[in-house]
Scaffold this active site. Structure first.
Site, PDB file in Angstrom:
ATOM      1  N   HIS A 220      43.042  49.796  17.393  1.00 14.35           N
ATOM      2  CA  HIS A 220      44.392  49.477  17.853  1.00 14.35           C
ATOM      3  C   HIS A 220      45.177  48.764  16.749  1.00 14.35           C
ATOM      4  O   HIS A 220      45.125  47.541  16.634  1.00 14.35           O
ATOM      5  CB  HIS A 220      44.329  48.602  19.110  1.00 14.35           C
ATOM      6  CG  HIS A 220      44.030  49.367  20.352  1.00 14.35           C
ATOM      7  ND1 HIS A 220      45.010  49.839  21.188  1.00 14.35           N
ATOM      8  CD2 HIS A 220      42.853  49.765  20.887  1.00 14.35           C
ATOM      9  CE1 HIS A 220      44.459  50.490  22.199  1.00 14.35           C
ATOM     10  NE2 HIS A 220      43.152  50.462  22.031  1.00 14.35           N
TER      11      HIS A 220
ATOM     12  N   GLU B 159      48.228  48.117  16.564  1.00 13.57           N
ATOM     13  CA  GLU B 159      49.370  47.305  17.026  1.00 13.57           C
ATOM     14  C   GLU B 159      49.024  45.832  17.145  1.00 13.57           C
ATOM     15  O   GLU B 159      49.926  44.997  17.314  1.00 13.57           O
ATOM     16  CB  GLU B 159      49.890  47.834  18.368  1.00 13.57           C
ATOM     17  CG  GLU B 159      49.106  47.425  19.593  1.00 13.57           C
ATOM     18  CD  GLU B 159      47.822  48.208  19.774  1.00 13.57           C
ATOM     19  OE1 GLU B 159      47.042  47.873  20.685  1.00 13.57           O
ATOM     20  OE2 GLU B 159      47.587  49.178  19.018  1.00 13.57           O
TER      21      GLU B 159
ATOM     22  N   CYS C  52      43.434  55.491  19.737  1.00 10.33           N
ATOM     23  CA  CYS C  52      42.468  55.278  20.821  1.00 10.33           C
ATOM     24  C   CYS C  52      42.209  56.584  21.579  1.00 10.33           C
ATOM     25  O   CYS C  52      41.645  57.513  21.021  1.00 10.33           O
ATOM     26  CB  CYS C  52      42.954  54.157  21.724  1.00 10.33           C
ATOM     27  SG  CYS C  52      41.704  53.571  22.903  1.00 10.33           S
TER      28      CYS C  52
END
Length: 400
Positions: A374, A376, A290
């Site tokens: 992202h 995650e 990011c």
């Protein structure tokens, strides 16, 4: 931001109310009425929309949303309540980065075995101003066509507002372009992270040590990123965004992680870029996500641009040119790397299939790569978890 949270309560007001108790006042003078939720008061920010249908807690505690008012396109938000596990803010000293939340339907009583409190009370306790009852489809269409507007969100239970003053505040706010918002969400001290990913029936655990030592530079890092680094075999030390290259290298890291975060990357880059360049010169394995992706690109001499509506959601298709696969990913960013400005030693690795914008780069002469999305997956699909293993493999190769 000014909020009243002296008496947080899980009590939900009855609907509908006789008069509007919340307003969204746009910088052009448009006034949108609704019913108030969460904290009382007013806050100014940039209005964006998020298309995810789950994970509202993770979204509203993502430090990357600092300075923004999030409009949820999914109409039913808050119906599974809230808990203290699904919080992505890793810095307990930071307040709520997000300025406000806009939902369509009134919040119902929670219906989920993991819920510990009503969503309205959770908003109030975290100082987040909420508004429901708007036509969020129309607001989303406005953002899609005209860009993300600056606005004031206000909540007053008695329905009393100084509308002209709010219009002036919205019009005067300079906007996120040109703002360094990292200091409002990032940690100011270094610390070790031991948290492990969540397991059904167990919750979050702790790691007992890993193969690699990683320094994660905190521009507003999400907790689940740190958890997945530990799962990939890393001992993680979180370092403040203002750490010098010497302070980072003194930790003798096997790798450096550049975190997500809010604001204009060019402003954060004024102090972050020289540090990243020094780390790259030492050929330290580096991975960015990011804002960290944008920081890496700026350190290479590339440029970033403000996007009209940004990317905010958990259903974005991205192609990984290394594998040829298309991944569905979470995204949250209002700036993007201009691929035309990348130097010859950087190649594009990922691209958005929505609009063709850059979503990843890697260096050809040094061990470094980054992605805009992202991986995650908090919230969102887990298609990109492999990127943490890719980072671990890079550090393993550097050991040889």
């Amino acid at each position: 931001m000014s909020v009243d949270q002296d008496k947080p309560s899980d009590a939900q007001p009855s609907w509908p109310l006789a008069r509007p108790t919340a307003l969204l006042v746009l910088a052009d003078g448009t006034v949108l009425e609704g019913q108030g939720l969460g904290a009382q008061g007013e806050a100014v920010g940039e209005v964006c929309f998020n298309t995810a249908i789950t994970g509202y807690q993770e979204i509203l505690t993502d430090p990357s949303y600092a300075g923004q008012i999030v409009t949820f396109t999914f109409p039913h938000v808050g119906n599974v309540g809230a808990n203290e596990e699904d919080v992505e803010t890793s810095n307990p000293a930071a307040g709520a980065g997000v300025r406000g939340a806009i939902v369509h339907a009134p919040i119902t009583d929670p219906s989920n075995f993991r819920s510990t409190r009503h969503f309205d009370g959770w908003l109030k306790a975290r100082g987040i101003i909420g508004l429901c009852g708007l036509d969020t489809r129309a607001l989303t269409a406005l953002i899609r066509e005209s860009g993300m507007p600056n606005a004031v969100i206000a909540h007053s239970p008695d329905g009393s507002f100084d509308v002209e003053r709010l219009k002036g505040e919205a019009a005067r706010w300079p906007g996120i372009d040109g703002m360094d918002l990292v200091p409002s969400v990032a940690s100011t001290r270094a610390y070790e992270w031991r948290g492990a990913p969540w397991r059904p029936g167990e919750g979050y655990g702790e790691t007992k040590g890993g193969r690699f030592k990683v320094v994660a530079i905190d521009y507003g890092v999400k907790s689940n990123i740190l958890r997945l680094l530990t799962e990939a075999g890393c001992d993680v030390v979180v370092a403040p965004a203002t750490s010098s290259a010497d302070e980072i290298l003194a930790q003798k890291p096997d790798g450096v992680f550049l975190s997500n975060g809010p604001g204009d990357p060019a402003e954060t880059g004024k102090y972050a870029v020289p540090v990243i360049r020094a780390l790259l010169d030492r050929k330290t394995p580096t991975f960015g996500i990011c804002l960290g992706h944008q920081m890496l690109a700026l350190a290479l001499g590339a440029k970033t641009v403000k996007m009209r509506q940004g990317h905010h959601g958990a259903n974005h298709p991205v192609k990984d040119f290394a594998t040829g696969k298309v991944e569905i990913v979470s995204m949250n960013h209002g700036f993007a790397v201009d691929p035309a400005t990348l130097p010859d030693n950087a190649r594009e690795t990922h691209r958005s299939l929505f609009d063709g914008s850059n979503c990843g780069i890697e260096l050809t002469d040094r061990p470094a790569f980054s992605v805009q999305h992202h991986p995650e997956a908090s919230p969102g699909p887990r298609d990109s978890h492999y990127l943490f293993r890719r980072f671990a493999d890079m550090m393993a190769r550097a050991e040889r």
